[in-house]
Design a protein around this motif. Sequence first.
Motif, PDB file in Angstrom:
ATOM      1  N   PRO A 232       0.837  -1.208   0.000  1.00 19.82           N
ATOM      2  CA  PRO A 232       0.000   0.000   0.000  1.00 19.82           C
ATOM      3  C   PRO A 232       0.864   1.247   0.000  1.00 19.82           C
ATOM      4  O   PRO A 232       1.973   1.256   0.533  1.00 19.82           O
ATOM      5  N   PRO A 233       0.385   2.271  -0.560  1.00 17.87           N
ATOM      6  CA  PRO A 233       1.175   3.517  -0.552  1.00 17.87           C
ATOM      7  C   PRO A 233       1.292   4.094   0.848  1.00 17.87           C
ATOM      8  O   PRO A 233       0.429   3.894   1.710  1.00 17.87           O
ATOM      9  N   GLY A 234       2.385   4.775   1.086  1.00 19.61           N
ATOM     10  CA  GLY A 234       2.599   5.372   2.402  1.00 19.61           C
ATOM     11  C   GLY A 234       1.615   6.495   2.692  1.00 19.61           C
ATOM     12  O   GLY A 234       1.140   7.175   1.787  1.00 19.61           O
ATOM     13  N   GLU A 235       1.322   6.664   4.008  1.00 20.49           N
ATOM     14  CA  GLU A 235       0.412   7.712   4.459  1.00 20.49           C
ATOM     15  C   GLU A 235       1.124   8.593   5.478  1.00 20.49           C
ATOM     16  O   GLU A 235       1.973   8.135   6.247  1.00 20.49           O
ATOM     17  N   THR A 236       0.749   9.831   5.475  1.00 23.47           N
ATOM     18  CA  THR A 236       1.328  10.792   6.417  1.00 23.47           C
ATOM     19  C   THR A 236       0.630  10.684   7.774  1.00 23.47           C
ATOM     20  O   THR A 236      -0.610  10.731   7.841  1.00 23.47           O
ATOM     21  N   VAL A 237       1.396  10.485   8.850  1.00 22.82           N
ATOM     22  CA  VAL A 237       0.851  10.403  10.214  1.00 22.82           C
ATOM     23  C   VAL A 237       0.855  11.806  10.805  1.00 22.82           C
ATOM     24  O   VAL A 237       1.892  12.471  10.860  1.00 22.82           O
ATOM     25  N   ARG A 238      -0.304  12.226  11.230  1.00 18.62           N
ATOM     26  CA  ARG A 238      -0.444  13.571  11.758  1.00 18.62           C
ATOM     27  C   ARG A 238      -0.588  13.531  13.296  1.00 18.62           C
ATOM     28  O   ARG A 238      -0.965  12.519  13.860  1.00 18.62           O
ATOM     29  N   GLY A 239      -0.279  14.626  13.964  1.00 19.46           N
ATOM     30  CA  GLY A 239      -0.462  14.753  15.413  1.00 19.46           C
ATOM     31  C   GLY A 239       0.761  14.410  16.238  1.00 19.46           C
ATOM     32  O   GLY A 239       0.703  14.461  17.470  1.00 19.46           O
ATOM     33  N   LEU A 240       1.877  14.008  15.625  1.00 15.68           N
ATOM     34  CA  LEU A 240       3.089  13.692  16.374  1.00 15.68           C
ATOM     35  C   LEU A 240       3.977  14.918  16.457  1.00 15.68           C
ATOM     36  O   LEU A 240       4.021  15.729  15.529  1.00 15.68           O
ATOM     37  N   PRO A 241       4.710  15.037  17.565  1.00 12.35           N
ATOM     38  CA  PRO A 241       5.617  16.205  17.670  1.00 12.35           C
ATOM     39  C   PRO A 241       6.781  16.038  16.702  1.00 12.35           C
ATOM     40  O   PRO A 241       7.187  14.930  16.371  1.00 12.35           O
ATOM     41  N   PRO A 242       7.271  17.098  16.219  1.00 14.82           N
ATOM     42  CA  PRO A 242       8.396  16.997  15.266  1.00 14.82           C
ATOM     43  C   PRO A 242       9.638  16.445  15.944  1.00 14.82           C
ATOM     44  O   PRO A 242       9.863  16.650  17.140  1.00 14.82           O
ATOM     45  N   ARG A 243      10.419  15.728  15.172  1.00 18.23           N
ATOM     46  CA  ARG A 243      11.671  15.180  15.705  1.00 18.23           C
ATOM     47  C   ARG A 243      12.691  16.301  15.824  1.00 18.23           C
ATOM     48  O   ARG A 243      12.878  17.099  14.897  1.00 18.23           O
ATOM     49  N   VAL A 244      13.370  16.319  17.037  1.00 20.67           N
ATOM     50  CA  VAL A 244      14.364  17.359  17.298  1.00 20.67           C
ATOM     51  C   VAL A 244      15.713  16.686  17.494  1.00 20.67           C
ATOM     52  O   VAL A 244      15.827  15.724  18.260  1.00 20.67           O
ATOM     53  N   ALA A 245      16.697  17.150  16.841  1.00 18.45           N
ATOM     54  CA  ALA A 245      18.038  16.577  16.980  1.00 18.45           C
ATOM     55  C   ALA A 245      18.612  16.949  18.348  1.00 18.45           C
ATOM     56  O   ALA A 245      18.476  18.094  18.803  1.00 18.45           O
ATOM     57  N   PRO A 246      19.226  15.952  19.046  1.00 16.60           N
ATOM     58  CA  PRO A 246      19.792  16.282  20.381  1.00 16.60           C
ATOM     59  C   PRO A 246      20.979  17.240  20.266  1.00 16.60           C
ATOM     60  O   PRO A 246      21.773  17.144  19.329  1.00 16.60           O
ATOM     61  N   GLY A 247      21.071  18.147  21.220  1.00 16.66           N
ATOM     62  CA  GLY A 247      22.183  19.086  21.219  1.00 16.66           C
ATOM     63  C   GLY A 247      23.404  18.524  21.954  1.00 16.66           C
ATOM     64  O   GLY A 247      23.385  17.393  22.445  1.00 16.66           O
ATOM     65  N   PRO A 248      24.435  19.265  22.044  1.00 15.66           N
ATOM     66  CA  PRO A 248      25.641  18.790  22.741  1.00 15.66           C
ATOM     67  C   PRO A 248      25.390  18.679  24.257  1.00 15.66           C
ATOM     68  O   PRO A 248      24.677  19.465  24.868  1.00 15.66           O
ATOM     69  N   LEU A 249      25.995  17.624  24.912  1.00  9.25           N
ATOM     70  CA  LEU A 249      25.835  17.400  26.346  1.00  9.25           C
ATOM     71  C   LEU A 249      26.754  18.344  27.129  1.00  9.25           C
ATOM     72  O   LEU A 249      27.892  18.611  26.716  1.00  9.25           O
ATOM     73  N   PRO A 250      26.247  18.788  28.273  1.00  7.11           N
ATOM     74  CA  PRO A 250      27.151  19.601  29.113  1.00  7.11           C
ATOM     75  C   PRO A 250      28.239  18.722  29.754  1.00  7.11           C
ATOM     76  O   PRO A 250      28.180  17.501  29.676  1.00  7.11           O
ATOM     77  N   ASP A 251      29.191  19.335  30.397  1.00 12.69           N
ATOM     78  CA  ASP A 251      30.351  18.603  30.916  1.00 12.69           C
ATOM     79  C   ASP A 251      29.939  17.598  31.986  1.00 12.69           C
ATOM     80  O   ASP A 251      30.444  16.465  32.034  1.00 12.69           O
ATOM     81  N   GLU A 252      29.012  18.007  32.910  1.00 11.12           N
ATOM     82  CA  GLU A 252      28.638  17.089  33.974  1.00 11.12           C
ATOM     83  C   GLU A 252      27.918  15.857  33.428  1.00 11.12           C
ATOM     84  O   GLU A 252      28.066  14.750  33.952  1.00 11.12           O
ATOM     85  N   ARG A 253      27.150  16.020  32.365  1.00 15.61           N
ATOM     86  CA  ARG A 253      26.444  14.872  31.800  1.00 15.61           C
ATOM     87  C   ARG A 253      27.412  13.946  31.054  1.00 15.61           C
ATOM     88  O   ARG A 253      27.249  12.729  31.055  1.00 15.61           O
ATOM     89  N   ARG A 254      28.404  14.524  30.416  1.00 12.77           N
ATOM     90  CA  ARG A 254      29.397  13.683  29.753  1.00 12.77           C
ATOM     91  C   ARG A 254      30.166  12.862  30.791  1.00 12.77           C
ATOM     92  O   ARG A 254      30.474  11.702  30.578  1.00 12.77           O
ATOM     93  N   GLU A 255      30.488  13.486  31.970  1.00  8.69           N
ATOM     94  CA  GLU A 255      31.186  12.752  33.021  1.00  8.69           C
ATOM     95  C   GLU A 255      30.306  11.644  33.581  1.00  8.69           C
ATOM     96  O   GLU A 255      30.761  10.525  33.837  1.00  8.69           O
TER      97      GLU A 255
END
Length: 276
Positions: A232-255
């Motif tokens: 079947p042909p693809g369908e567009t799913v509506r009502g989902l939040p847009p995907r957001v790319a993760p940003g860089p982690l702060p120093d404490e989170r990297r540790e």
Amino acid sequence: MTAPAPREASPYLAPAQAFDALYAYCAPTLVRQAYLLTGRRDLAHESVERAFQRAWDHWPEVARDPDPAGWVRAATHDWALSPWHRLRHRYRHPDPPPPEEEDRVLLDALLSLPPPYRRTLVLYDGVGLDLPETAAETEASTRAAAGRLMCAREVLAERLPELADPGELHDRLAELASTGRTRAAEPAAVRGGGERRARLRTRTVTAVTVVLIGSTAMTLHTAPTHYVPPVPPGETVRGLPPRVAPGPLPDERRELRARLREALLDGPERLTPQAR
């Protein structure tokens, strides 16, 4: 312009002999008739040869026909008046006109008639058939054949008033048909040409049959053996939040991520799976 042909072939003649006798008897006359129908000598000879080649292909049928000459005459006229000739390069230019002025006028008047009217006039006033026979050979009713004949006579009488007399018209048609070259091919050459055409048709039909069989076999071999439902042909799913790319982690989170990775490998026993 007419020559009565024998009604049926002699039972003492071989098929080739009977064919040659019919050809020798009818071919010159049919060439002249075809010339009146077409105004072209080459096409007239070709029409007679094709008609006799067809007769040779169907010789048992022609030999048993009550009127073999009529069978070949109808085939000759059909080929001569075929509308496909106008598409052939060799017949795009007209033949040289007859030398006599009256013959040129008569031929122009004949060729100006519609083909069914021209054929009716040639059969009735040229060949000498009666009206029912003319109607049967032109595949028309007797009333329609009579109407065509009267219209054709009126057209010729307008150009040449003396042709209002049917007897004079018959004589003038015979004179016009006799002008120029009327020599037909040899019957043996016509039979040979018909046999070559028959062999060519047989080879062509065989080749086409082989191609069809091969394509059918290939289709059966490559065709799917079960039903595959279409995607079947693809369908567009509506009502989902847009995907957001993760940003860089702060120093404490990297540790913290580094400590967790080390703890999973070399951490305390409570983080290590126990074997039972």
